[in-house]
Design an enzyme around this catalytic site. Structure first.
Site, mmCIF file in Angstrom:
data_model
loop_
_atom_site.group_PDB
_atom_site.id
_atom_site.type_symbol
_atom_site.label_atom_id
_atom_site.label_comp_id
_atom_site.label_asym_id
_atom_site.label_seq_id
_atom_site.Cartn_x
_atom_site.Cartn_y
_atom_site.Cartn_z
ATOM 1 N N ALA A 73 0.864 -1.192 0.000
ATOM 2 C CA ALA A 73 0.000 0.000 0.000
ATOM 3 C C ALA A 73 0.891 1.228 0.000
ATOM 4 O O ALA A 73 1.701 1.411 0.906
ATOM 5 C CB ALA A 73 -0.864 0.020 1.250
ATOM 6 N N LYS A 74 0.732 2.037 -1.019
ATOM 7 C CA LYS A 74 1.488 3.296 -1.071
ATOM 8 C C LYS A 74 0.549 4.386 -0.597
ATOM 9 O O LYS A 74 -0.489 4.620 -1.228
ATOM 10 C CB LYS A 74 1.915 3.528 -2.511
ATOM 11 C CG LYS A 74 2.547 4.856 -2.836
ATOM 12 C CD LYS A 74 3.007 4.737 -4.279
ATOM 13 C CE LYS A 74 3.603 5.900 -4.993
ATOM 14 N NZ LYS A 74 3.703 7.166 -4.432
#
Ligand code: FBP
Length: 264
Positions: free
Chosen positions: A176-177
Site C-alpha cells: 500500500a502506497k
C-alpha cells in the site's frame, strides 16, 4: 496477497520504488526546475543505484527506455494514470494490461485507487481485474491508495491514511502506497490497519534533505517498509546523493544525521 520478500520489488523485506509517472500525472511542470529530469534516461540511470528496488513508469516510457536498462533495473509497470488536464472527479484510466506489463518485462504492477471518489466503484472493479490477472502471472501488486474526491476535504488526515492502508489489504494489494499522515502514531495506525500488506509512503513535493529524510525515518520507525518516491529524488540536482542517504535510513537503520553524513 502473495509472499513478495523474494521478488525484486523487495530487498531485505523493504521497498524503494523510484516513481517516474509524473509526466502523465502532473505534466511538464514537474520538470521545470531541473530540465534534464524530463529525460527518462536520467531516472533510469538513477534507478541503477543499489538503494532502488524498482522503477515505476507508465507503459510508453517502459517500452521506449526499459530495453536499455533491463539488466540493471527492475520494472514496475503502472497500469493506470490520469493527466492533470482532467478536471473531473478523481479517476484513472487503465492504459496497460497485466499481460502486456509482463510482456515488456515488468516484475510487479502498480494501480491507483481513489477511495472516496464518485468513481470508486468502477476503480475497484478495474483493480479486481488487474489484481486477479497479476496473481496469474505471480506479479506483486502495489496500490497507490489515495483517498480523494468531492467528499474528502483532507486526504492526509491520519484516519484517512489508515483507511487507505486498510483498503489495500481488503482489496488484495501486496503493498500500500499512502501519503505520510504526518506523525509516527499516524503511520503506526496505517501499518496496523494494513496487516500483512506492506505500507510504503509516497514522497510528495520536494523538501529539504533533512525534512524529507525525517519523514522517511518516521515511516520506518513506525513499521513502514519503505517508500515510493519521485520528485524528492529526480528533482534534485544530484539524485544519487539522496539515494545514498535513503539507502542508509531504509536498509541500514541509520539516523537522519548518519544518513546525511553518509551522503556527503
Ligand atoms: P512523489 O514522490 O513525487 O510524490 O511521487 C509519488 C506519486 O504517487 C507518483 O507516482 C504520482 O505521479 C504522484 O505522486 C501523484 O501525486 P498526486 O496525485 O498527489 O499529485
Amino acid at each position: 496477497m502473495i509472499p513478495i520478500d523474494d521478488t525484486p520489488l523487495c530487498r531485505d523485506g523493504k521497498v524503494l520504488i523510484l516513481a517516474y509517472d509524473h509526466g502523465l500525472e502532473h505534466g511538464p511542470v514537474d520538470f521545470e526546475d531541473v530540465p534534464e529530469s524530463a529525460d527518462p534516461e536520467r531516472t533510469f540511470e538513477a534507478a541503477t543505484h543499489s538503494a532502488v528496488t524498482s522503477v515505476a513508469v507508465q507503459k510508453g516510457v517502459a517500452e521506449a527506455y526499459y530495453p536499455s536498462y533491463e539488466d540493471d533495473v527492475d520494472l514496475l509497470a503502472k497500469l493506470n494514470g490520469t493527466s492533470n488536464l482532467w478536471m473531473g472527479e478523481p479517476d484513472s484510466a487503465v492504459n496497460c494490461s497485466v499481460e502486456y506489463a509482463a510482456e515488456i518485462g515488468a516484475s510487479s504492477v502498480g494501480f491507483t485507487v481513489y477511495g472516496g471518489s464518485n468513481n470508486e466503484i468502477e476503480m475497484v472493479e478495474e483493480f479486481r481485474d488487474a489484481q486477479e490477472a497479476a496473481r496469474e502471472h505471480d506479479l506483486p501488486v502495489v496500490m497507490w491508495s489515495y483517498p480523494r474526491g468531492q467528499g474528502l476535504k483532507n486526504d492526509t488526515k491520519p484516519s484517512t491514511i489508515a483507511y487507505a492502508a486498510r483498503l489495500a489489504l481488503e482489496l488484495g494489494a501486496d503493498v500500500a502506497k499512502v501519503k505520510p499522515p504526518g506523525s509516527r502514531s499516524g503511520m503506526e495506525d496505517a501499518v496496523r490497519m494494513a496487516g500483512k500488506t506492506k505500507v510504503v509512503m509516497s514522497g510528495g513535493s520536494k523538501r529539504s534533505d533533512r525534512a524529507f529524510l525525517e519523514s522517511v525515518k518516521q515511516t520506518i520507525d513506525a513499521g513502514g517498509k519503505g517508500l515510493a518516491v519521485g520528485r524528492n529524488v529526480w528533482q534534485r540536482e544530484n539524485p544519487e546523493r539522496i539515494l545514498d542517504a535513503l539507502e542508509a535510513v531504509i536498509f541500514e537503520e541509520a539516523s537522519v544525521d548518519e544518513a546525511l553524513a553518509a551522503a556527503e
